[in-house]
Design a protein around this motif. Structure first.
Motif, mmCIF file in Angstrom:
data_model
loop_
_atom_site.group_PDB
_atom_site.id
_atom_site.type_symbol
_atom_site.label_atom_id
_atom_site.label_comp_id
_atom_site.label_asym_id
_atom_site.label_seq_id
_atom_site.Cartn_x
_atom_site.Cartn_y
_atom_site.Cartn_z
ATOM 1 N N ASN A 49 -33.347 -23.579 -4.773
ATOM 2 C CA ASN A 49 -33.343 -24.782 -3.938
ATOM 3 C C ASN A 49 -33.357 -24.478 -2.445
ATOM 4 N N GLY A 50 -33.348 -23.189 -2.110
ATOM 5 C CA GLY A 50 -33.368 -22.795 -0.696
ATOM 6 C C GLY A 50 -34.784 -22.780 -0.134
ATOM 7 N N PRO A 51 -34.910 -22.459 1.150
ATOM 8 C CA PRO A 51 -36.216 -22.565 1.822
ATOM 9 C C PRO A 51 -37.169 -21.380 1.624
ATOM 10 N N TYR A 52 -36.717 -20.311 0.951
ATOM 11 C CA TYR A 52 -37.561 -19.111 0.959
ATOM 12 C C TYR A 52 -38.345 -18.927 -0.324
ATOM 13 N N ASP A 53 -39.499 -18.296 -0.154
ATOM 14 C CA ASP A 53 -40.377 -18.001 -1.272
ATOM 15 C C ASP A 53 -40.013 -16.604 -1.786
ATOM 16 N N LEU A 54 -39.230 -16.537 -2.852
ATOM 17 C CA LEU A 54 -38.864 -15.247 -3.456
ATOM 18 C C LEU A 54 -38.252 -15.523 -4.830
ATOM 19 N N HIS A 55 -38.153 -14.472 -5.647
ATOM 20 C CA HIS A 55 -37.433 -14.615 -6.921
ATOM 21 C C HIS A 55 -35.989 -14.230 -6.682
ATOM 22 N N PHE A 56 -35.064 -15.119 -7.047
ATOM 23 C CA PHE A 56 -33.653 -14.849 -6.808
ATOM 24 C C PHE A 56 -32.928 -14.747 -8.140
ATOM 25 N N ILE A 57 -32.213 -13.642 -8.317
ATOM 26 C CA ILE A 57 -31.429 -13.487 -9.551
ATOM 27 C C ILE A 57 -29.968 -13.297 -9.167
ATOM 28 N N ARG A 58 -29.122 -14.228 -9.632
ATOM 29 C CA ARG A 58 -27.683 -14.057 -9.395
ATOM 30 C C ARG A 58 -27.045 -13.536 -10.675
ATOM 31 N N VAL A 59 -26.317 -12.441 -10.567
ATOM 32 C CA VAL A 59 -25.641 -11.905 -11.741
ATOM 33 C C VAL A 59 -24.153 -12.182 -11.596
ATOM 34 N N ASN A 60 -23.613 -12.978 -12.492
ATOM 35 C CA ASN A 60 -22.177 -13.257 -12.438
ATOM 36 C C ASN A 60 -21.433 -12.200 -13.233
ATOM 37 N N ALA A 61 -21.027 -11.154 -12.528
ATOM 38 C CA ALA A 61 -20.450 -9.998 -13.218
ATOM 39 C C ALA A 61 -18.941 -9.902 -12.988
ATOM 40 N N GLN A 62 -18.328 -11.015 -12.574
ATOM 41 C CA GLN A 62 -16.912 -10.992 -12.197
ATOM 42 C C GLN A 62 -16.027 -10.342 -13.264
ATOM 43 N N GLU A 63 -16.181 -10.821 -14.502
ATOM 44 C CA GLU A 63 -15.306 -10.329 -15.581
ATOM 45 C C GLU A 63 -15.400 -8.821 -15.747
ATOM 46 N N ARG A 64 -16.633 -8.322 -15.697
ATOM 47 C CA ARG A 64 -16.860 -6.874 -15.853
ATOM 48 C C ARG A 64 -16.082 -6.075 -14.816
ATOM 49 N N PHE A 65 -16.133 -6.552 -13.572
ATOM 50 C CA PHE A 65 -15.454 -5.816 -12.500
ATOM 51 C C PHE A 65 -13.939 -5.897 -12.663
ATOM 52 N N TYR A 66 -13.432 -7.091 -12.996
ATOM 53 C CA TYR A 66 -11.970 -7.224 -13.160
ATOM 54 C C TYR A 66 -11.481 -6.306 -14.275
ATOM 55 N N ARG A 67 -12.274 -6.232 -15.349
ATOM 56 C CA ARG A 67 -11.871 -5.391 -16.479
ATOM 57 C C ARG A 67 -11.797 -3.921 -16.055
ATOM 58 N N LYS A 68 -12.826 -3.477 -15.354
ATOM 59 C CA LYS A 68 -12.866 -2.072 -14.912
ATOM 60 C C LYS A 68 -11.730 -1.750 -13.929
ATOM 61 N N LEU A 69 -11.351 -2.761 -13.140
ATOM 62 C CA LEU A 69 -10.352 -2.508 -12.088
ATOM 63 C C LEU A 69 -8.913 -2.647 -12.585
ATOM 64 N N ALA A 70 -8.741 -3.142 -13.791
ATOM 65 C CA ALA A 70 -7.393 -3.425 -14.288
ATOM 66 C C ALA A 70 -6.496 -2.192 -14.195
#
Ligand code: XMP
Length: 514
Positions: free
Chosen positions: A268-289
């Motif tokens: 929905n932004g103004p730029y012409d590009l492919h945008f991929i958001r990776v929601n990796a929060q859980e993975r990082f919290y697990r590794k950091l525990a």
């Protein structure tokens, strides 16, 4: 036609990047090289002028950084600053020795305003001095053009050879007319016309990227920080949807930051590009525990980031180019440019990540200082909020939580930090410190809330002023603002019952709170 260029030869002084920045502020392109650089290489770059910087040594001591006499015979104007001025005299047969009076700080300098160097400068001007040695006797052919009460040669010139020496530091802002002096040097002495402009930078970069990329596929790791955002928009302007940006949300970003990045760069932004958001929060919290040691946290976050990015890159398949948001201070501090003693380990210059299959790397901002990157960002129409975003470390809040990281602690520090930023903005102070943030100490202590006894965490607030992040001073945030932030944090953030303000400078502290 080649872009005109001034070359700064670095003798290890602390203001050396500033010299190059000030020259660029005069619209003249400038690069920094170590004093060890071969003179042939310098000559081949056809500089319009050369500036020798300050440095911590005494030029007459054995083993001190030096330069050959031929440097002064290139037919190119040379300006020596502080150590550079002394070295010029020493090499050309003058006498430099320990000064009877050491000058440090603001000093009134009497200048000869009939010279080109001091044209339009006031005859008694305030300058910044920092020297133990002084020029006792000038080399032959030189004439004294400035002095102070304690320094007989505060500046000298040899106009027939186009050589200039200044004992003070025109590059620091305390030298009130320093910018004018550097302007005089690059325009009136070196004959520059000033062809370094951000709008033409954008235009030339876009053309160069198009030529290089052709029909190729480009991949960019977008962090939401200034550098990678500007690099991504520049690429998108050049090659549109041939660009894919991968944004890894590691759950250690500031409050709402992931969504803000998506708003700008997402579909929905103004730029012409492919945008991929990776929601990796859980993975990082697990590794950091359970991990408390800061370097170990950094390592885990860095490795996990690579793994996530790699997985996404594999899904995209073969890409031709990888974009990196390297900027000029990264290049200099990695020892590729100047003489900088401190090398930051988290700068990834020249090292190609081997986890993505690609042909070549593109670093469109490699020649720019931070303020120039910001100007390019504005030129490209990127929202101000993003362009003027303060620096934020790659490992994010992971290194702003002392001890182990949990999702609850991340929430606490996110909320406290958001309140701090809101109140700073409301007070009109949000662009004053170079970096400011809230961190979570691992300390719990007793407090009272209503009639209840609490045993909760302390939040630390930090705000620093710095030129280069190598040294920093705590900012003097007004008491009322600190009080408002504190009241709001203890009232609005659960499990926080104390707020502390860190006034430690760096050194001995660091900017981050980890
Ligand atoms: P320190 O804490 O070293 O911070 O005084 C100086 C500057 O560097 C940033 N910093 C980092 N940036 N990864 C980064 O990308 C890191 O691991 C890291 N550690 C510190 C810090 O935010 C400050 O701007």
């Amino acid at each position: 036609m080649d872009r005109e260029k001034i070359i700064v030869i670095d003798f290890g002084g602390q203001y050396n990047q500033l010299v190059a920045r000030r020259v660029r502020e005069c619209s003249v392109y400038c690069e920094i090289y170590s004093y060890r650089t071969d003179l042939k290489q310098i000559k081949a770059m056809k500089p319009k002028g050369i500036i020798l910087t300050g440095g911590p040594n005494s030029c007459y001591e054995e083993g001190a950084p030096s330069c050959g006499e031929e440097l002064f015979d290139l037919g190119v104007p040379v300006l020596g600053l502080c150590y550079g001025a002394q070295l010029m005299m020493h090499v050309l047969g003058g006498h430099v020795c320990k000064a009877p009076v050491r000058e440090y700080g603001r000093v009134e300098v009497m200048v000869d305003t009939s010279t080109k160097l001091f044209h339009d400068v006031t005859p008694l001007t305030v300058c910044w001095m920092s020297h133990n040695d002084y020029i006792k006797k000038m080399a032959s052919g030189f004439r004294m053009i400035a002095h102070t009460a304690d320094c007989p040669v505060a500046a000298a010139q040899n106009t027939s050879r186009n050589l200039y020496a200044i004992q003070f530091h025109p590059e620091v802002l305390h030298t009130v007319e320093g910018a004018k002096i550097l302007h005089n040097f690059v325009y009136d002495i070196c004959g520059c016309v000033g062809d370094w402009r951000m709008d033409s930078f954008v235009e030339t970069s876009v053309q160069a990227i198009r030529r290089k990329v052709g029909q190729g596929k480009v991949l960019c790791a977008l962090s939401g920080g200034v550098d990678s955002s500007v690099a991504a928009v520049l690429l998108s302007r050049a090659v549109g949807s041939q660009l894919t940006c991968v944004f890894v949300d590691h759950g250690l970003l500031r409050k709402n930051e992931g969504d803000e990045v998506e708003e700008v760069f997402g579909p929905n932004g103004p730029y012409d590009l492919h945008f991929i958001r990776v929601n990796a929060q859980e993975r990082f919290y697990r590794k950091l525990a359970g991990v408390a040691e800061p370097e170990e946290k950094r390592k885990i976050i860095g490795e996990e980031f690579i793994r996530v990015f790699e997985e996404e890159a594999k899904k995209i398949g073969k890409v031709d180019f990888l974009v990196q948001g390297t900027i000029y201070p990264d290049v200099v501090e990695s020892g590729l440019g100047g003489e900088s003693a401190v090398i930051k380990s988290h700068h990834n210059v020249g090292g190609l990540p081997d986890y993505v299959d690609f042909k070549e790397i593109i670093e469109p901002l490699r020649d720019l200082f931070k303020d120039e990157v910001r100007r390019v960002g504005l030129e490209l129409g990127i929202p101000e909020k993003l362009v003027f975003r303060q620096p934020f470390p790659g490992p994010g809040l992971g290194i702003r939580i002392i001890g182990d990281v949990t999702e609850e602690k991340v929430k606490m520090v996110q909320e406290a930090d958001a309140i701090y930023r809101e109140e700073m903005a409301a007070a009109g102070l949000d662009r004053l410190p170079d970096q400011y943030f809230a961190a979570l100490t691992n300390m719990r202590s007793v407090g009272v809330m209503g009639d209840e006894r609490t045993y909760d965490y302390a939040i630390a607030l930090r705000a620093v002023n710095t030129v280069d992040f190598m040294t920093a001073e705590a900012s003097q945030i007004p008491w009322e603002v600190l009080q408002r932030v504190t009241n709001r944090i203890v009232n609005e953030v659960s499990h926080v019952n104390r707020v502390l303000y860190d006034i430690t400078s760096k050194p001995p502290g660091t900017v981050e709170f980890e």
